[in-house]
Design an enzyme around this catalytic site. Structure first.
Site, PDB file in Angstrom:
ATOM      1  N   LEU A  95      60.634  19.427  36.777  1.00 34.23           N
ATOM      2  CA  LEU A  95      61.066  20.256  35.649  1.00 34.23           C
ATOM      3  C   LEU A  95      61.082  21.731  36.019  1.00 34.23           C
ATOM      4  O   LEU A  95      60.231  22.200  36.781  1.00 34.23           O
ATOM      5  CB  LEU A  95      60.127  20.056  34.452  1.00 34.23           C
ATOM      6  CG  LEU A  95      60.178  18.702  33.742  1.00 34.23           C
ATOM      7  CD1 LEU A  95      59.050  18.605  32.727  1.00 34.23           C
ATOM      8  CD2 LEU A  95      61.518  18.485  33.060  1.00 34.23           C
ATOM      9  N   LYS A 128      52.428  18.251  28.141  1.00 32.37           N
ATOM     10  CA  LYS A 128      52.725  17.956  29.549  1.00 32.37           C
ATOM     11  C   LYS A 128      51.436  17.481  30.215  1.00 32.37           C
ATOM     12  O   LYS A 128      50.535  18.275  30.484  1.00 32.37           O
ATOM     13  CB  LYS A 128      53.274  19.195  30.257  1.00 32.37           C
ATOM     14  CG  LYS A 128      53.707  18.942  31.691  1.00 32.37           C
ATOM     15  CD  LYS A 128      54.324  20.195  32.299  1.00 32.37           C
ATOM     16  CE  LYS A 128      54.775  19.932  33.728  1.00 32.37           C
ATOM     17  NZ  LYS A 128      53.637  19.637  34.632  1.00 32.37           N
ATOM     18  N   CYS A 418      25.314  36.728  61.545  1.00 32.77           N
ATOM     19  CA  CYS A 418      25.801  35.451  61.020  1.00 32.77           C
ATOM     20  C   CYS A 418      24.631  34.708  60.382  1.00 32.77           C
ATOM     21  O   CYS A 418      23.580  34.549  61.025  1.00 32.77           O
ATOM     22  CB  CYS A 418      26.403  34.615  62.147  1.00 32.77           C
ATOM     23  SG  CYS A 418      26.758  32.899  61.668  1.00 32.77           S
ATOM     24  N   CYS A 436      31.904  36.114  63.071  1.00 32.28           N
ATOM     25  CA  CYS A 436      30.865  35.689  64.006  1.00 32.28           C
ATOM     26  C   CYS A 436      31.557  35.414  65.336  1.00 32.28           C
ATOM     27  O   CYS A 436      32.442  34.554  65.408  1.00 32.28           O
ATOM     28  CB  CYS A 436      30.168  34.426  63.491  1.00 32.28           C
ATOM     29  SG  CYS A 436      29.072  33.665  64.710  1.00 32.28           S
ATOM     30  N   CYS A 441      27.977  29.118  67.953  1.00 31.64           N
ATOM     31  CA  CYS A 441      27.482  29.004  66.575  1.00 31.64           C
ATOM     32  C   CYS A 441      27.731  27.576  66.081  1.00 31.64           C
ATOM     33  O   CYS A 441      28.867  27.090  66.108  1.00 31.64           O
ATOM     34  CB  CYS A 441      28.206  30.006  65.676  1.00 31.64           C
ATOM     35  SG  CYS A 441      27.814  29.824  63.924  1.00 31.64           S
TER      36      CYS A 441
END
Length: 682
Positions: A95, A128, A418, A436, A441
């Site tokens: 639509l 709707k 971090c 970082c 990590c």
């Protein structure tokens, strides 16, 4: 003589039992209709269960009398291996949208002028439903097939799953072949029950009812679908045999469907004139939160079917219907904390923790804050009362602050380290991104591996998030290349929780299978900054092997069509780092294919319709992932355009196309829908 009498008695008993089963089937179907379609239960749940169990017990004892359309037979006993594709006889259009009163008025007036109507025409309005669009097919009074909308031309066969929906009639009193369009959804109350249970069981909760309904329909096991208690509303009738209609108007058709046993939304209404349409839209928006199902607007249709035929359709939407879309709901709540997440490239993203609020039936507890710059520009602090909306009714977003006194505020500062590995972060002054830079990590590693094994990349099945976390925690995986040496630690992995010899063997088989994938898949999986599957394919096709790409000069990369200076710098920096070279050497040693073996004969390419054409893509495809489609188009000799440019000659269009479609239509660029592409290949 005695034997014949006994046989006659048995026949009479059998006939009596068969009639009893038929009567119970009729009763249960009637009660289902009143409960699910009319929302007017005729009997209590306890009485219903007693009758249903009586029917079920009789069928178990006398299986020869089971009707395939009995309410006890809605759940198939076997799981599917995959969903078949179905071509729609009548295209399932999406639509167009209107967003305010002026646009509603313009839409009404423009269409009435087009059909040269001096009188005010009837318009049908209805909520709707925010669910999954489906096409239902009936023939000779029986339900025979259901398919999703897909790209409008081709959908997926969900017949076995949709049979589990109690509001769907399996038999109707109409013999011609017809199609009924509808929307599958799940009630808000049922959605909350499921999420509360998942929370208790320690699982992630579902984002919203629409996603749960759509995801449930894609389950391969109908037994799982039946547990979710999905619902159905129907909204259109199509006569497949002679294209005639039951009646002269859409509203009469809906009433006829309701009489046949189909659930039709009780809020459907006929109105005259744009003022009444606006009034209806306003009323529905006001009661939106009180409804037990999600809606995201109002569908507006001209009622007279002859008027609908006169107006016709555009390429992707009917001109006789549109959707008034509600504004995203906004609510105020307290921002209680700001947490940090780390992505696979090391980017730190601040995420707001909110005092829980319900927006459109969904509990919102978190919202993205993008980066430090966004927080400063919007003057956001911990303790503030913030305005939150679900953007597109899906993604929660903070859009402002509540005016007035702001007490007990704490200014947010981006951490210098971090939060996961405690390494110092690096800030990009121009973009305000914090990163970082520690390649070891564990949070970055987890996100990298999740991406690396995903379907779009190396497609290694059996490596979910929880298993990846365990392998990292046990130091079995320290970098991506360790995935390809897991077979050396098989004895250790077997004893991890929820793992076993068979699971580990299957996982190793999947990893070995991924080694044969072409170079473009590896380039996508490596997660090079600014490089997705499309650019990865361009690079793989141009350089054919990893060594050629590694040795490419920066100026050479910049001159590749579709790759600008930012992307070329990312590629050059990635391949010229010592860490990348070490990783690539390990992957080569593990036996990964570092070549692109996709070329087909150039003579064959020249025979294809797409040879030497500049092709862009929009929307989601039913038959291919985005990267699979890129590969196919290149095999056919096409040149891939990332965006619509002056050179673009063809736009391949899938489900839910974006702005590219409008650009293509405005620039007279040829559109190629998925079904047409399939036909070309055939």
């Amino acid at each position: 003589m005695i034997q014949r009498k006994e046989e006659n008695i048995l026949v009479k008993i059998s006939i009596k039992i068969q009639k009893q089963i038929e009567e119970l089937v009729k009763q249960v179907n009637e009660y289902d209709y009143y409960y699910y379609s009319l929302d007017k239960p005729k009997i209590s749940d306890q009485e219903y269960d007693e009758i249903f169990n009586q029917l079920n017990n009789l069928e178990i004892k006398h299986p020869q009398f089971i009707d395939k359309n009995s309410p006890t037979q809605r759940v198939s006993g076997t799981a599917l291996e995959a969903f078949k594709h179905i071509t729609h006889n009548n295209k399932m259009l999406s639509l167009s949208n209107v967003f305010n009163n002026n646009e509603i008025i313009d839409w009404c007036k423009k269409n009435m002028e087009e059909v040269s109507s001096s009188e005010i025409l009837e318009i049908v309005c209805e909520p709707k439903i925010d669910g999954l669009a489906v096409n239902l097919t009936y023939n000779n009074g029986e339900f025979i097939q259901a398919a999703t909308r897909g790209d409008g031309y081709i959908g997926e066969d969900i017949t076995a799953n949709i049979r589990t929906i109690r509001s769907l009639p399996l038999k109707i009193d109409y013999k011609k072949k017809i199609s009924i369009r509808g929307e599958i959804y799940i009630k808000k109350t049922e959605f909350n029950i499921i999420n509360n249970q998942r929370k208790k069981d320690g699982f992630d909760i579902y984002m919203n009812p629409r996603n749960l309904a759509a995801g449930t329909m894609r389950q391969l096991n109908p037994a799982i679908v039946s547990e979710r208690k999905l619902q159905l509303f129907t909204y259109q009738l199509i006569n497949e045999e002679d294209n005639s209609q039951f009646n002269n108007t859409h509203h009469e058709n809906m009433m006829s469907l309701n009489e046949l046993g189909f659930p039709v939304n009780s809020l459907i209404k006929k109105v005259k004139g744009e003022k009444k349409v606006i009034e209806y839209c306003k009323n529905i928006e006001n009661i939106r939160d009180s409804l037990d199902y999600e809606i995201d607007g109002v569908v507006i249709k001209f009622n007279n079917l002859k008027i609908q035929n006169m107006l016709g359709s555009r390429s992707r939407s009917p001109k006789w219907a549109t959707a008034y879309k509600f504004k995203a709901e906004q609510k105020y709540t307290e921002l209680t904390a700001i947490a940090i997440t780390v992505g696979r490239t090391g980017t730190l993203t601040p995420v707001a923790t909110l005092k829980p609020i319900v927006i459109n039936g969904v509990t919102v507890k978190h919202a993205t804050l993008h980066n430090e710059k966004y927080i400063k520009i919007n003057n956001i602090d911990i303790g503030d009362t913030v305005a939150v909306e679900r953007s597109g009714d899906v993604i929660p977003k903070i859009i402002g602050l509540k005016k007035g006194k702001r007490d007990k505020r704490t200014t947010f500062l981006m951490p210098k380290k971090c939060p996961f590995c405690l390494s110092f972060i690096k800030k990009n002054i121009s973009t305000s991104e914090a990163q970082c830079i520690n390649i070891n990590c564990k949070e970055r590693l987890k996100k990298n591996i999740i991406y690396f094994v995903s379907k779009e990349c190396m497609n290694i099945r059996g490596l979910g998030t929880q298993i990846i976390e365990k392998l990292i925690r046990e130091n079995i995986i320290r970098n991506i290349s360790d995935l390809f040496y897991l077979y050396l630690q098989k004895d250790k992995i077997i004893f991890l929780e929820k793992m076993g010899e068979k699971s580990v063997s299957n996982l190793i088989d999947e990893i070995n299978k991924s080694k044969k994938l072409p170079l473009n898949k590896i380039l996508t999986a490596l997660g090079i900054h600014n490089v997705g599957s499309e650019i990865a394919l361009l690079l793989a096709e141009k350089y054919t092997n990893i060594d050629n790409l590694t040795n490419a000069k920066l100026e050479e990369l910049k001159n590749i069509e579709g790759i600008g200076p930012i992307v070329s710098n990312s590629i050059f920096e990635f391949f010229n780092s010592a860490e990348t070279q070490e990783l690539l050497n390990k992957l080569k040693s593990a036996g990964l294919n570092m070549h692109q073996n996709m070329k087909i004969n150039s003579v064959e390419q020249k025979k294809t319709y797409l040879y030497n054409q500049n092709v862009a893509i929009t929307g989601t495809m039913v038959n291919w992932t985005r990267s699979e489609l890129f590969e196919l188009l290149i095999k056919l000799g096409a040149k891939i355009n990332k965006t619509i440019t002056k050179k673009t000659t063809i736009l391949v269009v899938g489900t839910d196309p974006g702005k590219k479609l409008t650009l293509a239509e405005n620039n007279n660029i040829k559109k190629l829908y998925e079904k047409e592409l399939l036909d070309l290949i055939k």
